[in-house]
Design an enzyme around this catalytic site. Structure first.
Site, PDB file in Angstrom:
ATOM      1  N   ARG A   1       1.026  -5.979  74.915  1.00  0.00           N
ATOM      2  CA  ARG A   1       2.372  -6.203  74.566  1.00  0.00           C
ATOM      3  C   ARG A   1       2.613  -6.546  73.278  1.00  0.00           C
ATOM      4  O   ARG A   1       3.625  -6.277  72.523  1.00  0.00           O
ATOM      5  CB  ARG A   1       3.185  -7.380  75.572  1.00  0.00           C
TER       6      ARG A   1
ATOM      7  N   ILE B   1      12.828  -6.526  73.114  1.00  0.00           N
ATOM      8  CA  ILE B   1      11.824  -5.919  73.972  1.00  0.00           C
ATOM      9  C   ILE B   1      12.189  -6.621  75.320  1.00  0.00           C
ATOM     10  O   ILE B   1      12.396  -7.909  75.339  1.00  0.00           O
ATOM     11  CB  ILE B   1      10.373  -6.039  73.547  1.00  0.00           C
ATOM     12  N   SER B   2      12.011  -6.074  76.529  1.00  0.00           N
ATOM     13  CA  SER B   2      12.425  -6.888  77.620  1.00  0.00           C
ATOM     14  C   SER B   2      11.663  -7.980  78.009  1.00  0.00           C
ATOM     15  O   SER B   2      10.499  -7.718  77.621  1.00  0.00           O
ATOM     16  CB  SER B   2      12.929  -5.805  78.876  1.00  0.00           C
ATOM     17  N   GLN B   3      12.167  -8.655  78.782  1.00  0.00           N
ATOM     18  CA  GLN B   3      11.244 -10.005  79.393  1.00  0.00           C
ATOM     19  C   GLN B   3      10.183  -9.434  80.058  1.00  0.00           C
ATOM     20  O   GLN B   3      10.617  -8.479  81.189  1.00  0.00           O
ATOM     21  CB  GLN B   3      12.129 -11.007  79.922  1.00  0.00           C
ATOM     22  N   PRO B   4       9.126  -9.964  80.328  1.00  0.00           N
ATOM     23  CA  PRO B   4       7.792  -9.112  81.108  1.00  0.00           C
ATOM     24  C   PRO B   4       8.306  -9.084  82.539  1.00  0.00           C
ATOM     25  O   PRO B   4       8.167  -8.330  83.195  1.00  0.00           O
ATOM     26  CB  PRO B   4       6.591 -10.168  80.860  1.00  0.00           C
TER      27      PRO B   4
END
Ligand code: SAH
Length: 218
Positions: free
Chosen positions: A42, A68-71
């Site tokens: 990431r 960037i989206s949260q994992p």
């Protein structure tokens, strides 16, 4: 592979393992998804200045007002998308930095991804190529129209929110296919749509917070 990709220092195996444990704690149970999150770098998809936060379970800015989206969100959406069966051909709307695209490409044989902001798409393309994922198909377009020439898709994953699911996307969902999208305006919920013939079944799940699904390209 260069040292950045191998993962050193703050991007060490231990840091990644902490993220995997966190995802398990918040309910991610699909081992296939956890394994892909563990092996996808990431830190490689974000600005170097933010790399020390790459394996925190948070969204991060990627420029152009996007994130960037949260994992957890990436894991949850992926888990939902592949729960019944791994889709053969997937359409993603909102490539952004390309992280979710890389996760999908590790699981699904054919991945198509659309992004409306050109510089983000260019960067994502470079990253995916350096990770050996050149087979992913990318298009600079308004994802509201889907990707007609490549339809139908067994899976559609939308990474931006809108009060309603675009008709074109439902039309491009294959029989037996599944769409996962954040639906809503201020309050949004992950929504799962299953198509069986002419029948469309919709379920509203977790509350989420996504950037908006916008019109046109830039
Ligand atoms: N998939 C990314 C998330 C990116 S954020 C990740 O891995 O973290 C959502 C992305 O959707 C943004 O890059 C935004 O530009 C894009 N987007 C918004 N509306 C869109 C549209 N109509 N068509 C294509 N992309 C769109």
């Amino acid at each position: 592979m260069d040292t950045e990709l191998r993962g050193i220092g703050m991007t060490s195996a231990r840091t990644r393992e902490r993220l995997i444990n966190r995802l398990r704690d918040v309910g991610i149970a699909d081992e296939r998804v956890l394994e892909v999150i563990r092996t996808t770098p990431r830190h490689y998809f974000i600005d170097e200045a933010l790399a020390h936060q790459a394996y925190d379970d948070t969204a991060l800015p990627i420029g152009h007002g996007q994130t960037i989206s949260q994992p957890w969100v990436v894991a949850r959406m992926t888990e939902l998308l592949i729960a019944e069966r791994v889709p053969d051909k997937v359409l993603e709307i909102g490539t952004g930095c390309g992280y979710q695209t890389a996760v999908l490409a590790a699981l699904c044989p054919q991945v198509y991804s659309v992004e409306r902001i050109r510089p983000l798409q260019d960067q994502a393309r470079q990253r995916l190529i350096s990770l050996g994922l050149a087979r992913v198909q990318l298009k600079h377009a308004d994802g509201g129209f889907g990707w007609k020439a490549a339809a139908p898709f067994d899976g559609i994953l939308v990474a931006c929110a809108r009060p309603e699911i675009p008709r074109e996307l439902l039309d491009q969902l294959a029989d037996g296919g599944r769409l996962v999208m954040p639906v809503g305006d201020r309050t949004q919920h992950l929504t799962v749509v299953d198509r069986q013939g002419d029948e469309i079944r919709t379920r509203q799940l977790d509350a989420v917070r996504f950037v908006p699904f916008q019109r046109g390209v830039q």
